[in-house]
Design a protein around this motif. Structure first.
Motif, short mmCIF file in Angstrom:
data_model
loop_
_atom_site.label_atom_id
_atom_site.label_comp_id
_atom_site.label_asym_id
_atom_site.label_seq_id
_atom_site.Cartn_x
_atom_site.Cartn_y
_atom_site.Cartn_z
N ALA A 146 0.83 -1.21 0.00
CA ALA A 146 0.00 0.00 0.00
C ALA A 146 0.86 1.25 0.00
O ALA A 146 0.60 2.20 -0.75
N LEU A 147 1.89 1.26 0.82
CA LEU A 147 2.79 2.42 0.87
C LEU A 147 3.49 2.63 -0.47
O LEU A 147 3.58 3.75 -0.97
N THR A 148 3.98 1.54 -1.05
CA THR A 148 4.69 1.62 -2.33
C THR A 148 3.75 2.11 -3.44
O THR A 148 4.13 2.96 -4.25
N SER A 149 2.54 1.61 -3.45
CA SER A 149 1.59 2.00 -4.51
C SER A 149 1.22 3.48 -4.41
O SER A 149 0.86 4.09 -5.42
N GLU A 150 1.35 4.06 -3.23
CA GLU A 150 1.06 5.48 -3.05
C GLU A 150 2.31 6.35 -3.21
O GLU A 150 2.25 7.57 -3.03
N GLY A 151 3.44 5.72 -3.54
CA GLY A 151 4.65 6.48 -3.82
C GLY A 151 5.55 6.75 -2.63
O GLY A 151 6.51 7.51 -2.73
N PHE A 152 5.28 6.13 -1.49
CA PHE A 152 6.14 6.29 -0.32
C PHE A 152 7.34 5.36 -0.44
O PHE A 152 7.22 4.23 -0.92
N GLU A 153 8.50 5.83 0.00
CA GLU A 153 9.71 5.02 -0.04
C GLU A 153 10.31 4.94 1.36
O GLU A 153 10.22 5.89 2.13
N PRO A 154 10.92 3.79 1.69
CA PRO A 154 11.55 3.66 3.01
C PRO A 154 12.72 4.63 3.16
O PRO A 154 13.26 5.06 2.15
N PRO A 155 13.08 4.97 4.36
CA PRO A 155 12.58 4.44 5.63
C PRO A 155 11.23 5.07 6.01
O PRO A 155 10.94 6.19 5.66
N PHE A 156 10.43 4.29 6.73
CA PHE A 156 9.12 4.73 7.19
C PHE A 156 9.16 4.95 8.70
O PHE A 156 9.88 4.25 9.42
N LEU A 157 8.39 5.88 9.17
CA LEU A 157 8.16 6.05 10.60
C LEU A 157 6.73 5.59 10.83
O LEU A 157 5.78 6.25 10.40
N LEU A 158 6.58 4.43 11.45
CA LEU A 158 5.25 3.84 11.66
C LEU A 158 4.78 4.11 13.07
O LEU A 158 5.54 3.95 14.03
N VAL A 159 3.54 4.53 13.20
CA VAL A 159 2.92 4.77 14.50
C VAL A 159 1.68 3.91 14.54
O VAL A 159 0.79 4.06 13.71
N GLY A 160 1.62 2.98 15.47
CA GLY A 160 0.47 2.07 15.55
C GLY A 160 -0.25 2.19 16.87
O GLY A 160 0.35 2.52 17.89
N HIS A 161 -1.53 1.90 16.85
CA HIS A 161 -2.34 1.90 18.05
C HIS A 161 -2.75 0.47 18.37
O HIS A 161 -3.12 -0.29 17.46
N SER A 162 -2.64 0.09 19.63
CA SER A 162 -3.06 -1.22 20.09
C SER A 162 -2.27 -2.32 19.34
O SER A 162 -1.05 -2.27 19.29
N LEU A 163 -2.95 -3.26 18.73
CA LEU A 163 -2.27 -4.34 18.01
C LEU A 163 -1.43 -3.79 16.85
O LEU A 163 -0.40 -4.34 16.49
N GLY A 164 -1.86 -2.66 16.29
CA GLY A 164 -1.10 -2.03 15.22
C GLY A 164 0.31 -1.65 15.66
O GLY A 164 1.23 -1.60 14.85
N GLY A 165 0.49 -1.38 16.94
CA GLY A 165 1.81 -1.09 17.48
C GLY A 165 2.75 -2.28 17.35
O GLY A 165 3.94 -2.12 17.05
N LEU A 166 2.22 -3.48 17.54
CA LEU A 166 3.04 -4.69 17.37
C LEU A 166 3.42 -4.88 15.92
O LEU A 166 4.55 -5.24 15.61
N TYR A 167 2.47 -4.65 15.02
CA TYR A 167 2.79 -4.78 13.60
C TYR A 167 3.78 -3.71 13.16
O TYR A 167 4.66 -3.99 12.35
N ALA A 168 3.66 -2.51 13.68
CA ALA A 168 4.59 -1.45 13.34
C ALA A 168 6.01 -1.80 13.78
O ALA A 168 6.98 -1.48 13.12
N ASN A 169 6.09 -2.47 14.91
CA ASN A 169 7.39 -2.88 15.45
C ASN A 169 8.03 -3.90 14.55
O ASN A 169 9.18 -3.86 14.23
#
Length: 60
Positions: free
Chosen positions: A37-60
């Motif tokens: 999804a990020l790539t298709s929208e033109g975002f390139e790494p590195p990413f700063l991910l901020v997740g809430h609840s279970l999303g925090g584990l996935y962000a990690n």
């Protein structure tokens, strides 16, 4: 989500809700889907991910 417009004034912002909450998708699939999804929208790494609840584990 009131903070997103303020942050988007100085940074690129991508807000994402994952698919398949009830189907218990495997963690690898969630990470791959987010990367695609990020790539298709033109975002390139590195990413700063901020997740809430279970999303925090996935962000990690």
């Amino acid at each position: 989500m009131k903070i997103l417009p303020a942050i988007s004034e100085s940074s690129s912002v991508f807000s994402y809700n994952r698919f398949g909450v009830a189907g218990k998708p495997r963690r690898v699939n969630i990470v791959i889907t987010l990367r695609e999804a990020l790539t298709s929208e033109g975002f390139e790494p590195p990413f700063l991910l901020v997740g809430h609840s279970l999303g925090g584990l996935y962000a990690n």
